[in-house]
Design an enzyme around this catalytic site. Sequence first.
Site: not given
Ligand code: F6P
Length: 355
Positions: A141, A183, A279, A285-287
């Site tokens: 982030d 994210m 759309r 989580h790919i990021q």
């Molecule tokens: O803090 C990193 C982060 O990837 C955020 O961007 C996101 O909101 C959060 O973690 C998601 O967390 P989790 O994988 O625990 O749902």
Amino acid sequence: MKVWFVTPYREEPAMRIGVLTGGGDCPGLNAVIRAVVRKGVSVYGHEFVGFRDGWRGPLEGDTMPLDIGAVRGILPRGGTILGSSRTNPIKIEGGVDRIKENLASTGVDALIAIGGEDTLGVAKQLYDRQVKVVGVPKTIDNDLSGTDYTFGFDTAVNIATEAIDRLHTTAESHHRALICEVMGRHAGWIALHAGMAGGANVILIPEKPFDIDRVCEYVESRFRTRYSPIIVVAEGAHPIEGQMELQAGTLDAFGHVRLGGIGEVLAKEIEKRTGKEARTTVLGHIQRGGTPTAYDRVLATRFGLQAIDAAHEGDYGKMVALRGTDIVRVGLDEATAELKTVPVSRYSEAEVFFG
Ligand code: F6P
């Protein structure tokens, strides 16, 4: 029993240092672990122990061997060989004392904690209670104050930018508005950078509540130019109060709301208001997965080298940080005092390209 090593710097007793990774994982964690262990063993003669799954490791005394063999080949690997969790020992009764007992019983003299705002917040509280700890900032982030950049951010931005490039071509074939949800709970750095790099028509970030009427105007003006709009939205972005209905999320152990869903809500609203098909692609989580970029590998390695220097010198209560091109140390209190959010001036730069 303490073994004495003569290092190139000064005569020091070798230490046993614990390493942990906490919070959401991020590309570059393994590069930090490798740098800490490689320099710690070969230059200073220290030994290491890995604590599994963030603060859960020291809380439950769950360890793994961490020597040079264990860190071979991990530089380009995503994730963390130590595992991670969002365990918050401060919320657990007697948690801090249990950690202190487990550190003593495993013979650990000092800790290197690699994490974001939450993990380093715990590190700060432990330091206040006499635990010798050095922090390393991590988060995709990029919202930690005290450091110009965190590793993982560059990788996430590159992944999101590639996705946006791909969305452009398919959006144009089908004359659709495509929304890319990235994210960023409280800070819109990924959205801002990926949106700028990918030529988004609108970027929506948590720092600035958006006006849905204005978003729809941007969408319509883009269609009028015979191009298809791409909207990049951070998961924590929200409309001006009262404009749209949003669903509430659940909370994690640090009290953060679990987000995701603004992209879908936005698509429905855009369709309703403009009559154009919209759309959403949620990158999720790919990021955070996969191999770090070269920039992140270098930054993570330099953080690791500085962290082991700090531990070796007994400079505890500090977080390593990037200032300009230098790696420095700042107080853990400074590092965790407030979130680094996107300033208005940075958002204004991006706004020039909206619509
Ligand atoms: O803090 C990193 C982060 O990837 C955020 O961007 C996101 O909101 C959060 O973690 C998601 O967390 P989790 O994988 O625990 O749902």
